[in-house]
Design an enzyme around this catalytic site. Structure first.
Site, PDB file in Angstrom:
ATOM      1  N   HIS A  96       0.853  -1.201   0.000  1.00  0.00           N
ATOM      2  CA  HIS A  96       0.000   0.000   0.000  1.00  0.00           C
ATOM      3  C   HIS A  96       0.889   1.252   0.000  1.00  0.00           C
ATOM      4  O   HIS A  96       1.949   1.267   0.640  1.00  0.00           O
ATOM      5  CB  HIS A  96      -0.913  -0.006   1.222  1.00  0.00           C
ATOM      6  CG  HIS A  96      -2.009   1.003   1.124  1.00  0.00           C
ATOM      7  ND1 HIS A  96      -1.794   2.342   1.356  1.00  0.00           N
ATOM      8  CD2 HIS A  96      -3.309   0.887   0.770  1.00  0.00           C
ATOM      9  CE1 HIS A  96      -2.927   3.000   1.163  1.00  0.00           C
ATOM     10  NE2 HIS A  96      -3.865   2.138   0.802  1.00  0.00           N
ATOM     11  N   GLU A 169      -4.257   2.311  -7.254  1.00  0.00           N
ATOM     12  CA  GLU A 169      -4.589   3.408  -6.342  1.00  0.00           C
ATOM     13  C   GLU A 169      -3.678   4.597  -6.644  1.00  0.00           C
ATOM     14  O   GLU A 169      -2.534   4.635  -6.158  1.00  0.00           O
ATOM     15  CB  GLU A 169      -4.381   2.978  -4.887  1.00  0.00           C
ATOM     16  CG  GLU A 169      -5.308   1.880  -4.428  1.00  0.00           C
ATOM     17  CD  GLU A 169      -5.540   1.917  -2.924  1.00  0.00           C
ATOM     18  OE1 GLU A 169      -6.695   2.037  -2.509  1.00  0.00           O
ATOM     19  OE2 GLU A 169      -4.555   1.845  -2.160  1.00  0.00           O
TER      20      GLU A 169
HETATM   21  P1  13P Z   1      -9.816   6.331   0.514  1.00  0.00           P
HETATM   22  O1  13P Z   1     -10.963   5.546  -0.061  1.00  0.00           O
HETATM   23  O2  13P Z   1     -10.053   6.846   1.881  1.00  0.00           O
HETATM   24  O3  13P Z   1      -9.307   7.364  -0.438  1.00  0.00           O
HETATM   25  O4  13P Z   1      -8.597   5.262   0.688  1.00  0.00           O
HETATM   26  C1  13P Z   1      -8.284   4.440  -0.367  1.00  0.00           C
HETATM   27  C2  13P Z   1      -7.260   3.476   0.088  1.00  0.00           C
HETATM   28  O5  13P Z   1      -6.142   3.827   0.381  1.00  0.00           O
HETATM   29  C3  13P Z   1      -7.669   2.071   0.200  1.00  0.00           C
HETATM   30  O6  13P Z   1      -6.574   1.241   0.398  1.00  0.00           O
END
Ligand code: 13P
Length: 264
Positions: A96, A169
């Site tokens: 992450h 992400e």
């Molecule tokens: P948010 O949905 O709060 O932007 O976070 C996304 C995330 O990092 C999920 O791993």
């Protein structure tokens, strides 16, 4: 072809043990009998075993937020893939961007974690990739995504029904309240699919891989993501902490009417 969409709630370091227990019970109640998609909650390690006990008999699945690459030994503070399985996990998030930023996780560490997880054959890795704002603004996104995939997954063998989830992400969209344009997500997912096709071949990609999006998804903007062709699901942060909003997100993605409300 894997058809069921997956929606994963990453609870990060937001909840105490008592709060996790409470929210897990609400999730279990809210999603009783739900099997049109896969819903996964990822609490902190502290709460995994208790959450697993609560989830017994429900369709919801449990995931962890991190793992170490060794089986056991002198690795203070770490947790192994086997330990996560023992705690009741079926999924684990790897690489992450918050861990890359605050814990300096690098490509080599992420690669070793993916390998360790696949060796157990009992856990599905959720491998996070995504560009920073600097990389986006210097037009390096596509290169960065391909590089991250290659570093994480090159030389990995995928056997049988083993699933691997790649979560796109964009770092700059996480926790900001503003998701990227759905068309941008669709484009990035196509790049990811093409890169994976090159690495593993189309058959493995369609059978063993899912590509999902994460970054400021909420119950309103999710609708625009629901129709995207190359999107197998979502990894959510903030909205995953509110059971009713999360339920709306899930229902939108799998096109079902919203269920009955549960008090937050
Ligand atoms: P948010 O949905 O709060 O932007 O976070 C996304 C995330 O990092 C999920 O791993």
């Amino acid at each position: 072809m894997l058809t069921k969409k997956i929606i994963i709630a990453n609870w990060k370091m937001n909840l105490s043990l008592a709060e996790t227990v409470g929210l897990t019970k609400k999730f279990k109640e809210k999603f009783a009998g739900f099997n049109q998609g896969e819903v996964v909650i990822c609490p902190a390690n502290l709460a995994l075993s208790q959450a697993a006990k609560i989830l017994k008999g429900s369709q919801l699945k449990l995931g962890a937020q991190n793992v170490f690459w060794e089986d056991k030994g002198m690795y203070t503070g770490e947790i192994s893939a086997d330990m996560l399985v023992e705690a009741g996990c079926q999924y684990v998030i790897i690489g992450h961007s918050e861990r890359r930023k605050y814990l300096f996780e690098n490509y080599e560490m992420i690669h070793k974690k993916v390998r360790a997880v696949l060796e157990t054959a009992k856990l599905t890795p959720i491998v996070c990739i995504g560009e920073t704002i600097e990389e986006k603004e210097s037009d390096r996104r596509d290169f960065v995504l391909v590089e991250q995939l290659q570093q994480a997954l090159s030389g990995i063998d995928v056997f049988g029904n083993q699933q691997i989830i790649v979560a796109y992400e964009p770092v700059w969209a996480i926790g900001t309240g503003t998701a990227i344009e759905p068309s941008e997500a669709e484009y990035a997912h196509k790049i990811i699919r093409l890169a994976l096709n090159d690495m593993f071949g189309m058959r493995i990609i369609s059978q063993n891989f899912k590509i999902i999006y994460g970054g400021s998804i909420n119950s309103k903007n999710v609708k625009k993501f629901a129709a995207l062709e190359n999107m197998d699901g979502l990894l959510v942060g903030g909205v995953g902490l509110k059971v009713d909003d999360f339920s709306k997100v899930v229902k939108s993605i799998i096109n079902l009417p919203a269920g009955r409300p549960v008090k937050n």
